[in-house]
Design a protein around this motif. Structure first.
Motif, short mmCIF file in Angstrom:
data_model
loop_
_atom_site.label_atom_id
_atom_site.label_comp_id
_atom_site.label_asym_id
_atom_site.label_seq_id
_atom_site.Cartn_x
_atom_site.Cartn_y
_atom_site.Cartn_z
N LEU A 26 18.30 67.92 -15.70
CA LEU A 26 17.05 67.36 -16.23
C LEU A 26 17.29 66.10 -17.06
O LEU A 26 16.37 65.31 -17.28
N GLN A 27 18.52 65.93 -17.53
CA GLN A 27 18.85 64.74 -18.32
C GLN A 27 18.63 63.47 -17.51
O GLN A 27 18.23 62.44 -18.04
N THR A 28 18.89 63.56 -16.20
CA THR A 28 18.87 62.34 -15.38
C THR A 28 17.87 62.40 -14.22
O THR A 28 17.70 61.41 -13.51
N SER A 29 17.20 63.54 -14.04
CA SER A 29 16.44 63.70 -12.79
C SER A 29 15.11 62.95 -12.78
O SER A 29 14.54 62.72 -11.72
N GLY A 30 14.57 62.62 -13.95
CA GLY A 30 13.33 61.85 -13.95
C GLY A 30 12.11 62.65 -14.35
O GLY A 30 10.99 62.21 -14.11
N GLY A 31 12.30 63.82 -14.94
CA GLY A 31 11.15 64.57 -15.46
C GLY A 31 10.94 65.91 -14.78
O GLY A 31 10.60 66.90 -15.42
N TYR A 32 11.12 65.93 -13.48
CA TYR A 32 11.04 67.20 -12.75
C TYR A 32 12.45 67.58 -12.34
O TYR A 32 13.41 66.84 -12.59
N ILE A 33 12.60 68.73 -11.70
CA ILE A 33 13.98 69.21 -11.53
C ILE A 33 14.73 68.48 -10.42
O ILE A 33 15.96 68.49 -10.40
N ALA A 34 14.01 67.84 -9.53
CA ALA A 34 14.71 67.10 -8.46
C ALA A 34 14.05 65.74 -8.24
O ALA A 34 13.88 65.31 -7.10
N GLY A 35 13.68 65.08 -9.32
CA GLY A 35 13.12 63.74 -9.17
C GLY A 35 11.96 63.49 -10.11
O GLY A 35 11.79 64.18 -11.11
N LYS A 36 11.17 62.48 -9.76
CA LYS A 36 10.08 62.05 -10.64
C LYS A 36 8.77 62.76 -10.37
O LYS A 36 7.76 62.49 -11.02
N GLY A 37 8.77 63.63 -9.38
CA GLY A 37 7.54 64.34 -9.06
C GLY A 37 7.80 65.83 -8.86
O GLY A 37 8.95 66.26 -8.71
N PHE A 38 6.72 66.59 -8.87
CA PHE A 38 6.79 68.04 -8.67
C PHE A 38 7.08 68.32 -7.19
O PHE A 38 6.39 67.79 -6.32
#
Lengths: 222, 222
Positions: free
Chosen positions: B150-162
């Motif tokens: 989550l430190q680098t993913s962009g807010g969600y667990i696998a990127g910037k979107g749900f």
């Protein structure tokens, strides 16, 4: 092809899944057989890409995917128009493939975790005759379900063609046979097995060490 | 809508997954809450569609899909152009979603099977302080991995979107919090959790019995 790499161990059910998909799709890759005995899955070559130290570990250029089902789905998506299609486009046919694909994980629990691993690890449960008998019965009951599915499915586990459901189901059957399962009790599974062992993708990915040593008899009563 | 039916139990992680997807896709369905306490998952309404007697059990006209991951993938495929897209079309982005989606199952083993179930079933292992301490440590180590993602993913667990990776990951986090996990040790997971609890699909599917009773403290040291 050097930048598509699969690290795998011989006889590992999870490793066998992506290997089948790679063959079905006709994808060339750099095949890296690791030795579990020498703990190479915890060695630097694997750990570099997979800090969990597990195989399969799969590298495709700058993409790394290490969960076997994720690799299978990744390959089916990337190579959707190449080789054999493993997920049907028809919604209803696809529903059945998805259902059987995940349902096959029951075989992991009932065959591998509850019986095979206990033998491999010399678990104290092996002394508990009632418990082990119940586990064997649970596996027999599970296999009877799959025997029933094959009665009507059309030759493969989720229809008339080889799909991702077979990628999940077949390695369990082959591993269970290696571990002593007698398929004469399950004639539909036997026909299925006899058919699949001649399939090119299966022959190309057959665990190499199985040819060199005898299996076990741990599942002979299932 | 009467022919799209989901049987589910409150607080079940596997049930929560398809419920999130149904909401994200805006699919209307006949919601059938069953009582685990009254063993309704072994009752005729469920058994008619799912001989394994488990929930989720999902019926869509003449299609029945009962494995939670199969239901999620079925819905994403059938409603690919409706509501929120849960599997990215870009190959590299999709690879990460698939990887995290299946990798999340490690939380099942380390949180639910190795700790929560042992408390629920009053396992003899609870008397083995060393063993339970090692299990708590293993869960902490696992959570630390996700804290890092989550430190680098962009807010969600696998990127910037749900995505489907959140469908898999979020219910574990929420269940673990219910079971006593202190998120102040995991600030990125805490931010993620605080963000997700306000999401409409999450609010609409929050386990109803959680509002009526206190949780446990079984994971307070993880």
């Amino acid at each position: 092809m050097a930048d598509t790499i699969l690290f795998w161990g011989s006889g590992s059910v999870p490793c066998w899944r992506p290997m089948l998909v790679l063959e079905e799709k006709g994808v060339k890759y750099d095949s890296r057989l690791i030795s579990f005995g020498n703990k190479e899955h915890k060695g630097p070559d694997v750990m570099k890409y997979n800090p969990r130290g597990q195989v399969p570990t799969f590298v495709d250029g700058d993409i790394v995917v290490n969960e076997s089902l994720a690799i299978c789905n990744y390959l089916e998506y990337k190579y959707s128009d190449q080789g054999n299609k493993l997920l049907p486009t028809d919604v209803k046919e696809r529903a059945l493939v998805l259902q059987r694909q995940y349902e096959a994980l029951n075989l992991n629990k009932k065959g591998i975790e509850d019986i095979i691993y206990k033998h491999m690890r010399n678990s104290p449960d092996l002394q508990d005759e009632e418990k082990m008998k119940a586990s064997i019965q649970a596996l027999s009951d599970e296999l009877a379900l799959w025997e029933g599915y094959l009665q009507t499915s059309g030759g493969y586990i989720a229809g008339k063609g080889f799909t991702m459901a077979d990628v999940m189901f077949f390695p369990y059957v082959a591993f269970f046979v290696r571990m002593g399962l007698q398929l004469n009790k399950y004639p539909n599974i036997k026909n299925y097995y006899d058919n699949l062992v001649t399939r090119p993708s299966v022959k190309a990915t057959w665990p190499p060490h199985w040819a060199e040593s005898a299996g076990k008899e741990w599942l002979k009563d299932a």
